[in-house]
Enzyme design. Structure first.
Site, short mmCIF file in Angstrom:
data_model
loop_
_atom_site.label_atom_id
_atom_site.label_comp_id
_atom_site.label_asym_id
_atom_site.label_seq_id
_atom_site.Cartn_x
_atom_site.Cartn_y
_atom_site.Cartn_z
N ILE A 154 4.44 0.77 4.45
CA ILE A 154 5.17 1.65 3.53
C ILE A 154 4.61 3.07 3.61
O ILE A 154 5.35 4.06 3.55
CB ILE A 154 5.10 1.13 2.07
CG1 ILE A 154 5.58 -0.32 1.97
CG2 ILE A 154 5.91 2.03 1.13
CD1 ILE A 154 7.05 -0.56 2.02
N GLU A 207 -4.72 -7.51 7.36
CA GLU A 207 -5.16 -7.54 5.97
C GLU A 207 -4.49 -8.72 5.25
O GLU A 207 -3.27 -8.85 5.27
CB GLU A 207 -4.77 -6.23 5.28
CG GLU A 207 -5.18 -6.19 3.83
CD GLU A 207 -4.85 -4.87 3.17
OE1 GLU A 207 -3.69 -4.44 3.26
OE2 GLU A 207 -5.76 -4.27 2.58
N GLU A 254 -3.38 6.28 0.54
CA GLU A 254 -4.49 5.32 0.44
C GLU A 254 -3.90 3.97 0.82
O GLU A 254 -3.16 3.40 0.03
CB GLU A 254 -5.03 5.25 -0.99
CG GLU A 254 -5.46 6.56 -1.56
CD GLU A 254 -6.93 6.84 -1.32
OE1 GLU A 254 -7.55 6.13 -0.50
OE2 GLU A 254 -7.43 7.78 -1.94
N LYS A 291 5.24 6.33 -10.49
CA LYS A 291 6.01 5.09 -10.35
C LYS A 291 5.04 3.92 -10.21
O LYS A 291 4.48 3.67 -9.15
CB LYS A 291 6.94 5.13 -9.14
CG LYS A 291 8.01 4.05 -9.27
CD LYS A 291 8.53 3.51 -7.97
CE LYS A 291 7.64 2.49 -7.32
NZ LYS A 291 7.46 1.23 -8.07
N CYS A 331 -8.01 -3.11 -1.57
CA CYS A 331 -7.85 -2.47 -0.25
C CYS A 331 -9.19 -2.38 0.47
O CYS A 331 -9.22 -2.39 1.68
CB CYS A 331 -7.23 -1.09 -0.44
SG CYS A 331 -8.01 -0.23 -1.78
P1 NAD Z 1 3.39 -1.78 -1.42
O1 NAD Z 1 3.15 -0.81 -0.32
O2 NAD Z 1 4.44 -2.80 -1.23
O3 NAD Z 1 3.76 -1.05 -2.79
C1 NAD Z 1 3.01 0.01 -3.33
C2 NAD Z 1 3.92 0.83 -4.21
O4 NAD Z 1 4.90 1.45 -3.39
C3 NAD Z 1 4.68 0.06 -5.27
O5 NAD Z 1 4.80 0.85 -6.44
C4 NAD Z 1 6.04 -0.13 -4.62
O6 NAD Z 1 7.07 -0.30 -5.56
C5 NAD Z 1 6.20 1.18 -3.88
N1 NAD Z 1 7.12 1.13 -2.73
C6 NAD Z 1 7.50 0.04 -2.01
N2 NAD Z 1 8.37 0.40 -1.05
C7 NAD Z 1 8.52 1.73 -1.14
C8 NAD Z 1 9.27 2.69 -0.39
N3 NAD Z 1 10.03 2.34 0.65
N4 NAD Z 1 9.19 3.99 -0.75
C9 NAD Z 1 8.41 4.38 -1.78
N5 NAD Z 1 7.69 3.52 -2.52
C10 NAD Z 1 7.73 2.21 -2.20
O7 NAD Z 1 1.96 -2.40 -1.69
P2 NAD Z 1 1.52 -3.40 -2.84
O8 NAD Z 1 1.96 -4.75 -2.39
O9 NAD Z 1 1.93 -2.93 -4.17
O10 NAD Z 1 -0.06 -3.23 -2.82
C11 NAD Z 1 -0.86 -3.88 -1.88
C12 NAD Z 1 -1.23 -2.95 -0.73
O11 NAD Z 1 -1.78 -1.73 -1.21
C13 NAD Z 1 -2.27 -3.53 0.17
O12 NAD Z 1 -1.87 -3.42 1.51
C14 NAD Z 1 -3.52 -2.70 -0.09
O13 NAD Z 1 -4.38 -2.58 0.99
C15 NAD Z 1 -2.98 -1.39 -0.48
N6 NAD Z 1 -3.89 -0.69 -1.38
C16 NAD Z 1 -4.60 0.35 -0.88
C17 NAD Z 1 -5.50 1.04 -1.68
C18 NAD Z 1 -6.28 2.20 -1.16
O14 NAD Z 1 -6.89 2.88 -1.95
N7 NAD Z 1 -6.32 2.46 0.10
C19 NAD Z 1 -5.64 0.68 -3.01
C20 NAD Z 1 -4.90 -0.39 -3.49
C21 NAD Z 1 -4.02 -1.05 -2.65
#
Ligand code: NAD
Ligand code: MN
Length: 505
Positions: free
Chosen positions: A246, A399, A264, A189, A298
């Site tokens: 999340i 963050e 992650e 997804k 991240c």
């Molecule tokens: P997000 O958590 O809002 O979304 C990530 C993904 O999860 C998206 O595909 C979203 O549609 C999905 N999602 C949202 N709500 C959900 C739910 N209730 N159940 C299942 N899936 C759901 O994050 P974002 O805004 O897309 O990305 C930014 C964040 O991701 C930042 O906080 C960053 O630190 C983190 N990030 C971490 C890493 C890592 O490797 N640790 C890498 C990239 C980004």
């Protein structure tokens, strides 16, 4: 000024205006006919329309993934044959390199250099796992006398893989490559904001010979179908990259069926510059550490700590170079910092900077929404340095996920380590020092999954990527990832000449 604007493949990418879901080896529209529109954050222009997966579509994808796993041939292939398919995926990606780079730039607003590096790495990830899988195997254990014990690594099953918007293709590669290498089926997804390159990856998997149902790609709402995947009883594992809140929610929900989970999550990574550092290298590395990908990483090194003896010199050089960073046309090879993903993220970044102002911090550079010439309708933020901060301030604790760094002084090594670890996160960290003994000593005491020593880069295919503490758990991009997509089965046999009769009856 060199750009890839006039490239033929780019014209191809631009012409395509609709992208389908990939379910059971087919390109399909959503059962509801609904679509997602994806925009170019650099310009605000529409890039394409994408089928938006419904629960019915996800149900279908899970059934096909289940069938491919339970009854299909993929996991039964000789490992060398799966490796060959992974290499073929990489080869097709390479042949469509410019198109993938172009699409990633259009969908995210990131710079040409960033997109090029990330697409290259995504390709190398498939090549890496094509090699790694051949050496991934069970072991023979020492057991008493007439017994024999060996282990098998069996694929865990159907995996839901939820991807963020900051590295759309690379994150998809980090997840799809190891999972299919071991024989799992996946339902990817992508983030709604950036679904295009993951869909292309799905098409390439089919073209390379991955059987129907093994790789399904379904863009859609996180709270709706993301959640549905996490709660679905036919899904065996969830691999998630995204925000910490999340991630916590997913872990809670996955516990209902005890799904395997890897997370992650977010970070607030420290960057320590010691008095014995090569100051110019530290300045350049720190600049890249925070402003790469517009800080939407991240592992962005967003807390910068500098020893008091070199603070002024470092600060002057760091400020000078930050002012030289170019924003604007992401396709221009001279652009250093790309756009912010959308208005929501832009507002979030700006409100963090406002909070710093209110709490009494000093904005040394930047601190404002930006409107580069010709890109006034996009989402841009000035590279920002905030000083005069302390560890109670929101900008130091949370963050931001934007081009904003906080700068602090430290007196000695002990204090540097204490400040570095004073966070709920534990993803990245960086140390700048010419003293190898010190660098090792500090590296050993930092609570983070990744330590960069005199190095601006956080990972290559093969190096483990993942967090301590609330940055999540599990490691991607490395050989150990294969263990996270497999179960270890222990097979214990008895080969004695006389039957065993443990009850003695
Ligand atoms: P997000 O958590 O809002 O979304 C990530 C993904 O999860 C998206 O595909 C979203 O549609 C999905 N999602 C949202 N709500 C959900 C739910 N209730 N159940 C299942 N899936 C759901 O994050 P974002 O805004 O897309 O990305 C930014 C964040 O991701 C930042 O906080 C960053 O630190 C983190 N990030 C971490 C890493 C890592 O490797 N640790 C890498 C990239 C980004
Ligand atoms: Mn987009």
């Amino acid at each position: 000024m060199t750009t890839i604007r006039d490239n033929d493949i780019e014209q191809e990418a631009m012409k395509r205006s609709f992208y389908h879901l990939i379910v059971n080896g087919e390109k399909i529209k959503s059962s509801t006919g609904e679509t997602i529109k994806t925009y170019n954050p650099a310009t605000g222009e529409l890039v394409a329309e994408v089928a938006k997966a419904s629960k019915e579509d996800v149900e279908k994808a899970i059934a096909s993934a289940r069938d491919a796993f339970d009854n299909g041939k993929w996991k039964m292939y000789p490992v060398g044959r799966r490796a060959q398919v992974l290499n073929k995926i990489a080869a097709i990606m390479r042949s469509r390199f410019n198109e993938l780079v172009e699409l990633e730039i259009l969908d995210t607003g990131k710079t040409f250099h960033a997109a090029q590096g990330q697409v290259s790495q995504a390709i190398e990830d498939f090549e890496f796992y094509a090699g790694a899988i051949v050496g991934h195997r069970g072991v023979v254990n020492n057991v008493p006398g007439q017994f024999h014990n060996y282990t098998e690594k069996e694929p865990v099953g159907v995996c839901a893989q939820i991807i963020p918007w900051n590295y759309p293709l690379m994150m998809a590669a980090w997840k799809v490559a190891p999972a299919i290498a071991v024989g799992c089926s996946v339902i990817v997804k992508p983030a709604s904001l950036t679904p295009l390159t993951a869909i292309i990856l799905g098409e390439i998997c089919l073209e390379a010979g991955v059987p129907a149902g093994v790789v399904n790609i379904l863009p859609g709402s996180g709270s709706d179908i993301g959640n549905f995947l996490v709660e679905h009883p036919q899904v065996d594992k969830v691999a998630f990259t995204g925000s910490t809140p999340i991630g916590k929610d997913i872990m809670g929900k996955a516990s209902q069926s005890l799904k395997r989970v890897t997370l992650e999550l977010g970070g607030k990574s420290p960057n320590l510059v010691f008095e014995d550092a090569d100051i110019d290298a530290a300045v350049d590395g720190s600049l890249f550490g925070i402003f790469y990908n517009s800080g939407q990483s991240c592992e962005a090194r967003s807390r910068l700590y500098v020893h008091e003896d070199i603070y002024d010199e470092f600060l002057n050089k760091f400020v000078e170079k930050t002012k030289k960073l170019q924003l604007g046309n992401p396709f221009d090879k001279g652009t250093h910092v790309g756009a912010i993903i959308d208005q929501v993220q832009l507002d979030t970044i700006d409100s963090y900077v406002q909070s710093a102002r209110k709490e009494g911090a000093e904005i040394l550079v930047g601190g404002n929404i930006s409107k580069p010439n010709g890109y006034e309708n996009g989402f841009w933020y000035e590279p920002t340095i905030i000083a005069n901060v302390n560890h109670d301030m929101t900008v130091v604790k949370e963050e931001i996920f934007g081009p904003v760094v906080v700068l602090m002084k430290f007196k000695n090594e002990k204090e540097a380590i204490r400040l570095a670890n004073d966070t709920e996160f534990g993803l990245g960290s960086a140390i700048w020092s010419k003293d190898g003994a010190r660098a090792t000593r500090v590296a050993n005491q930092i609570q983070a999954g990744i330590v960069m020593v005199n190095c601006p880069f956080s990972a290559f295919p093969g190096t483990p990527f993942g967090g301590y503490k609330q940055s999540g758990f599990g490691r991607e991009l490395c050989i150990e990832t294969l263990d996270l997509y497999t179960e270890t089965k222990s097979i214990l046999s008895y080969y004695g000449s006389r039957p065993l009769n443990p009850f003695g009856l």
